[in-house]
Design a protein around this motif. Structure first.
Motif, PDB file in Angstrom:
ATOM      1  N   GLN A  83      -9.569 -23.569 105.474  1.00 53.87           N
ATOM      2  CA  GLN A  83      -9.877 -24.229 106.898  1.00 53.87           C
ATOM      3  C   GLN A  83     -11.335 -24.080 107.585  1.00 53.87           C
ATOM      4  O   GLN A  83     -11.938 -25.189 107.652  1.00 53.87           O
ATOM      5  CB  GLN A  83      -9.055 -23.716 107.940  1.00 53.87           C
ATOM      6  CG  GLN A  83      -7.535 -23.958 107.817  1.00 53.87           C
ATOM      7  CD  GLN A  83      -6.691 -23.254 108.655  1.00 53.87           C
ATOM      8  OE1 GLN A  83      -7.012 -22.213 109.116  1.00 53.87           O
ATOM      9  NE2 GLN A  83      -5.517 -23.982 108.921  1.00 53.87           N
ATOM     10  N   ALA A  84     -11.961 -22.780 107.283  1.00 51.51           N
ATOM     11  CA  ALA A  84     -13.421 -22.905 107.594  1.00 51.51           C
ATOM     12  C   ALA A  84     -14.318 -23.762 106.564  1.00 51.51           C
ATOM     13  O   ALA A  84     -15.331 -24.326 107.313  1.00 51.51           O
ATOM     14  CB  ALA A  84     -13.865 -21.195 107.383  1.00 51.51           C
TER      15      ALA A  84
ATOM     16  N   LEU B  11     -17.208 -31.076 107.436  1.00 52.31           N
ATOM     17  CA  LEU B  11     -17.512 -31.793 108.530  1.00 52.31           C
ATOM     18  C   LEU B  11     -18.688 -31.589 109.561  1.00 52.31           C
ATOM     19  O   LEU B  11     -18.916 -32.363 110.632  1.00 52.31           O
ATOM     20  CB  LEU B  11     -16.357 -31.984 109.444  1.00 52.31           C
ATOM     21  CG  LEU B  11     -14.853 -32.165 108.705  1.00 52.31           C
ATOM     22  CD1 LEU B  11     -13.765 -32.084 109.762  1.00 52.31           C
ATOM     23  CD2 LEU B  11     -14.980 -33.570 108.016  1.00 52.31           C
ATOM     24  N   GLY B  12     -19.440 -30.557 109.324  1.00 53.37           N
ATOM     25  CA  GLY B  12     -20.506 -30.168 110.033  1.00 53.37           C
ATOM     26  C   GLY B  12     -20.315 -29.518 111.319  1.00 53.37           C
ATOM     27  O   GLY B  12     -21.029 -29.733 112.298  1.00 53.37           O
ATOM     28  N   LEU B  13     -19.132 -28.834 111.191  1.00 50.26           N
ATOM     29  CA  LEU B  13     -18.471 -28.193 112.325  1.00 50.26           C
ATOM     30  C   LEU B  13     -18.831 -26.894 112.289  1.00 50.26           C
ATOM     31  O   LEU B  13     -18.721 -26.191 111.229  1.00 50.26           O
ATOM     32  CB  LEU B  13     -17.123 -28.382 112.801  1.00 50.26           C
ATOM     33  CG  LEU B  13     -16.695 -29.945 112.866  1.00 50.26           C
ATOM     34  CD1 LEU B  13     -15.271 -30.237 113.167  1.00 50.26           C
ATOM     35  CD2 LEU B  13     -17.319 -30.799 114.191  1.00 50.26           C
ATOM     36  N   SER B  14     -18.956 -25.986 113.476  1.00 51.73           N
ATOM     37  CA  SER B  14     -18.827 -24.758 113.409  1.00 51.73           C
ATOM     38  C   SER B  14     -17.181 -24.201 113.324  1.00 51.73           C
ATOM     39  O   SER B  14     -16.434 -24.948 113.850  1.00 51.73           O
ATOM     40  CB  SER B  14     -19.488 -24.145 114.485  1.00 51.73           C
ATOM     41  OG  SER B  14     -20.885 -24.530 114.560  1.00 51.73           O
TER      42      SER B  14
ATOM     43  N   GLY C  29      -7.484 -36.948 115.401  1.00 53.61           N
ATOM     44  CA  GLY C  29      -6.858 -37.571 114.529  1.00 53.61           C
ATOM     45  C   GLY C  29      -7.299 -37.095 112.999  1.00 53.61           C
ATOM     46  O   GLY C  29      -6.897 -37.531 112.033  1.00 53.61           O
ATOM     47  N   VAL C  30      -8.195 -35.975 113.105  1.00 51.22           N
ATOM     48  CA  VAL C  30      -8.386 -35.302 111.829  1.00 51.22           C
ATOM     49  C   VAL C  30      -7.634 -34.065 111.608  1.00 51.22           C
ATOM     50  O   VAL C  30      -7.641 -33.318 112.587  1.00 51.22           O
ATOM     51  CB  VAL C  30     -10.088 -34.853 111.638  1.00 51.22           C
ATOM     52  CG1 VAL C  30     -10.383 -34.042 110.444  1.00 51.22           C
ATOM     53  CG2 VAL C  30     -10.849 -36.397 111.935  1.00 51.22           C
ATOM     54  N   GLU C  31      -6.981 -33.834 110.504  1.00 52.24           N
ATOM     55  CA  GLU C  31      -6.193 -32.660 110.160  1.00 52.24           C
ATOM     56  C   GLU C  31      -6.838 -31.683 108.866  1.00 52.24           C
ATOM     57  O   GLU C  31      -7.329 -32.588 108.307  1.00 52.24           O
ATOM     58  CB  GLU C  31      -4.627 -32.919 110.192  1.00 52.24           C
ATOM     59  CG  GLU C  31      -4.085 -33.478 111.353  1.00 52.24           C
ATOM     60  CD  GLU C  31      -2.727 -33.765 111.453  1.00 52.24           C
ATOM     61  OE1 GLU C  31      -2.023 -33.123 110.647  1.00 52.24           O
ATOM     62  OE2 GLU C  31      -2.146 -34.695 112.313  1.00 52.24           O
ATOM     63  N   TYR C  32      -6.246 -30.711 108.718  1.00 53.48           N
ATOM     64  CA  TYR C  32      -6.729 -30.073 107.836  1.00 53.48           C
ATOM     65  C   TYR C  32      -5.995 -30.652 106.628  1.00 53.48           C
ATOM     66  O   TYR C  32      -4.908 -30.894 106.613  1.00 53.48           O
ATOM     67  CB  TYR C  32      -6.139 -28.482 107.922  1.00 53.48           C
ATOM     68  CG  TYR C  32      -7.173 -27.648 108.917  1.00 53.48           C
ATOM     69  CD1 TYR C  32      -8.550 -27.319 108.764  1.00 53.48           C
ATOM     70  CD2 TYR C  32      -6.717 -27.318 110.129  1.00 53.48           C
ATOM     71  CE1 TYR C  32      -9.415 -26.653 109.844  1.00 53.48           C
ATOM     72  CE2 TYR C  32      -7.508 -26.575 111.189  1.00 53.48           C
ATOM     73  CZ  TYR C  32      -8.814 -26.348 111.003  1.00 53.48           C
ATOM     74  OH  TYR C  32      -9.428 -25.558 111.818  1.00 53.48           O
ATOM     75  N   PRO C  33      -6.554 -30.437 105.411  1.00 57.32           N
ATOM     76  CA  PRO C  33      -5.751 -30.735 104.218  1.00 57.32           C
ATOM     77  C   PRO C  33      -4.841 -29.944 103.782  1.00 57.32           C
ATOM     78  O   PRO C  33      -4.986 -28.802 104.025  1.00 57.32           O
ATOM     79  CB  PRO C  33      -6.906 -30.975 103.086  1.00 57.32           C
ATOM     80  CG  PRO C  33      -8.171 -30.277 103.810  1.00 57.32           C
ATOM     81  CD  PRO C  33      -8.012 -30.066 105.273  1.00 57.32           C
ATOM     82  N   ILE C  34      -3.589 -30.492 103.204  1.00 54.75           N
ATOM     83  CA  ILE C  34      -2.732 -29.597 103.102  1.00 54.75           C
ATOM     84  C   ILE C  34      -2.852 -28.847 101.448  1.00 54.75           C
ATOM     85  O   ILE C  34      -3.496 -29.394 100.642  1.00 54.75           O
ATOM     86  CB  ILE C  34      -1.303 -30.311 102.781  1.00 54.75           C
ATOM     87  CG1 ILE C  34      -0.943 -30.777 104.136  1.00 54.75           C
ATOM     88  CG2 ILE C  34      -0.054 -29.334 102.604  1.00 54.75           C
ATOM     89  CD1 ILE C  34       0.263 -31.636 104.372  1.00 54.75           C
TER      90      ILE C  34
END
Length: 173
Positions: A150-151, A157-160, A168-173
């Motif tokens: 997840q990190a 995505l350029g997020l901390s 609308g964005v979810e973690y891939p399974i």
């Protein structure tokens, strides 16, 4: 509770803020060296005021969960440049003290903090304890627990790690 690192110029109210957060009676102490305890790191103002010592601020930021720029509402200029957040890998917040000063310009100090990259800005009065509870509540919030995958996804995505996923964005399974 998140560990808070305070940086700002001399007499901005950093040490008084640590006393207010602990519920202590305010008393003046000149911070001669970086003080650390369970939930705060209080740095001397000279670290922010001198290029020679400012690298110490970056080093101490790694020991904290959250970094706070502390500026008095009546300061005539900011020590912190735009995009300060780019070298600090922690959430960056702003704390504006001395909001009751007759020379206060809260809106200008807010702009300086926004330009530096502060994610949230808190207005506090260390004497009356106004705004202290709101800051305490923020510090008591837990960071989300992430798996390594997840990190990595957030980084792609350029997020901390503390940033929320876009709508609308979810973690891939």
């Amino acid at each position: 509770m998140k560990k808070l690192f305070l940086m700002g110029r001399s007499e901005a109210g950093k040490t008084s803020l640590t006393q207010a957060l602990k519920g202590e009676e305010l008393h003046y102490i000149k911070t001669q060296y970086t003080n650390t305890n369970d939930d705060t790191i209080d740095s001397p103002g000279e670290y922010a005021e001198s290029k020679r010592f400012s690298v110490g601020l970056a080093c101490f930021s790694f020991e904290a969960d959250v970094v706070a720029i502390v500026q008095a509402a009546d300061e005539p200029f900011s020590l912190f440049g735009a995009s300060l957040h780019s070298f600090i890998l922690r959430p960056l917040i702003g704390v504006i003290t001395k909001t009751d000063s007759p020379y206060a310009n809260v809106e200008m100090v807010k702009l300086w903090m926004e330009n530096a990259g502060c994610e949230r800005i808190f207005l506090v009065n260390n004497v009356t304890r106004e705004g202290i509870q709101e800051l305490m509540e923020y510090l008591e919030e837990d960071f989300p627990k992430l798996t390594m995958e997840q990190a990595k996804f957030k980084q792609s995505l350029g997020l901390s790690e503390w940033d929320p996923l876009p709508e609308g964005v979810e973690y891939p399974i």
